[in-house]
Motif scaffolding. Structure first.
Motif, PDB file in Angstrom:
ATOM      1  N   LEU A   4       0.945  -1.152  -0.065  1.00 32.74           N
ATOM      2  CA  LEU A   4       0.042   0.040  -0.005  1.00 32.74           C
ATOM      3  C   LEU A   4       0.942   1.188   0.142  1.00 32.74           C
ATOM      4  N   CYS A   5       2.086   1.207   0.450  1.00 32.88           N
ATOM      5  CA  CYS A   5       2.871   2.382   0.431  1.00 32.88           C
ATOM      6  C   CYS A   5       4.257   1.837   1.037  1.00 32.88           C
ATOM      7  N   ALA A   6       5.286   2.800   0.461  1.00 26.72           N
ATOM      8  CA  ALA A   6       6.556   2.473   0.606  1.00 26.72           C
ATOM      9  C   ALA A   6       7.573   3.503   0.511  1.00 26.72           C
ATOM     10  N   LEU A  32       2.050  -3.289   4.096  1.00 28.73           N
ATOM     11  CA  LEU A  32       1.557  -4.464   3.402  1.00 28.73           C
ATOM     12  C   LEU A  32       0.262  -4.634   3.990  1.00 28.73           C
ATOM     13  N   LYS A  33      -0.831  -5.184   3.007  1.00 21.48           N
ATOM     14  CA  LYS A  33      -2.146  -5.579   3.369  1.00 21.48           C
ATOM     15  C   LYS A  33      -2.265  -7.183   3.336  1.00 21.48           C
ATOM     16  N   LYS A  34      -2.024  -7.858   4.324  1.00 22.82           N
ATOM     17  CA  LYS A  34      -1.873  -9.234   4.564  1.00 22.82           C
ATOM     18  C   LYS A  34      -3.290  -9.898   4.165  1.00 22.82           C
ATOM     19  N   SER A  35      -4.380  -9.431   4.813  1.00 25.74           N
ATOM     20  CA  SER A  35      -5.773  -9.924   4.585  1.00 25.74           C
ATOM     21  C   SER A  35      -6.613  -8.740   4.572  1.00 25.74           C
ATOM     22  N   HIS A  40       0.545  -4.986   8.043  1.00 29.72           N
ATOM     23  CA  HIS A  40       1.636  -4.925   8.726  1.00 29.72           C
ATOM     24  C   HIS A  40       2.772  -3.745   8.029  1.00 29.72           C
ATOM     25  N   LEU A  41       3.388  -2.951   9.099  1.00 29.53           N
ATOM     26  CA  LEU A  41       4.163  -2.398   8.698  1.00 29.53           C
ATOM     27  C   LEU A  41       5.670  -3.033   8.892  1.00 29.53           C
ATOM     28  N   GLY A  56      12.192  -5.641  11.226  1.00 29.54           N
ATOM     29  CA  GLY A  56      11.142  -5.355  11.966  1.00 29.54           C
ATOM     30  C   GLY A  56       9.752  -5.548  11.567  1.00 29.54           C
ATOM     31  N   VAL A  57       8.746  -5.719  12.228  1.00 35.74           N
ATOM     32  CA  VAL A  57       7.341  -5.886  11.727  1.00 35.74           C
ATOM     33  C   VAL A  57       6.543  -5.053  12.815  1.00 35.74           C
TER      34      VAL A  57
END
Length: 160
Positions: A4-6, A32-35, A40-41, A56-57
């Motif tokens: 979604l963004c980086a 990230l869109k996991k579901s 998670h960032l 890291g997450v």
């Protein structure tokens, strides 16, 4: 997974290393869109993320507080003096028992990160309160009758 963004941001270290400027690292962040309800960032040393595990997450469901321009935070003076950054270039997040300061190169960059994080967090089954509305809070040390308007947003469930 959907990205979604980086982009690159400076990230604050663990609390024990906070006051060591060289402990603050420039990291490549990816949201990230996991579901449909899990985001998670993740952060990496650099953009070569396809071949490495993240350093890291941050699970967005663990964020309890997020705000821009953390001038009222007790560590703001140190951050400002050491990074010479405008408050509008800084995003603060409380995740579990850890505070994260993320510093971007510009105000629009940090606002973009705030918006995408907020929208991802609002996509969960429970809606979040709108951070653009004024929120009345008080400092822990302040008397109960001294509520003030602040730019902080504590995540809460919408009654609707």
């Amino acid at each position: 997974m959907e990205e979604l963004c980086a982009g690159y941001l400076y990230k604050s270290p663990q609390p024990s290393l906070f006051r060591l400027q060289k402990s603050w690292k420039r990291r490549y962040f990816v949201l990230l869109k996991k579901s449909s309800t899990s985001y998670h960032l993740q952060y990496y040393k650099n953009e070569q993320i396809k071949t490495t595990e993240p350093l890291g997450v941050i699970d967005l469901s663990q964020i309890s507080l997020m705000f821009l321009k953390p001038e009222n935070h007790s560590m703001w003076k140190w951050v400002h003096e050491n990074f010479r950054c405008s408050p509008s270039c800084v995003l603060f997040m409380k995740v579990d028992n850890r505070d994260f300061f993320l510093i971007g190169d510009s105000s629009p960059e940090i606002e973009r990160w705030f918006d995408v994080l907020y929208h991802a967090m609002n996509n969960r089954p429970h809606k979040l309160l709108d951070p653009k509305e004024s929120v009345k809070i008080r400092e822990i040390s302040a008397p109960a009758n001294s509520l003030k308007t602040d730019q902080r947003v504590e995540w809460g469930l919408d009654a609707s």
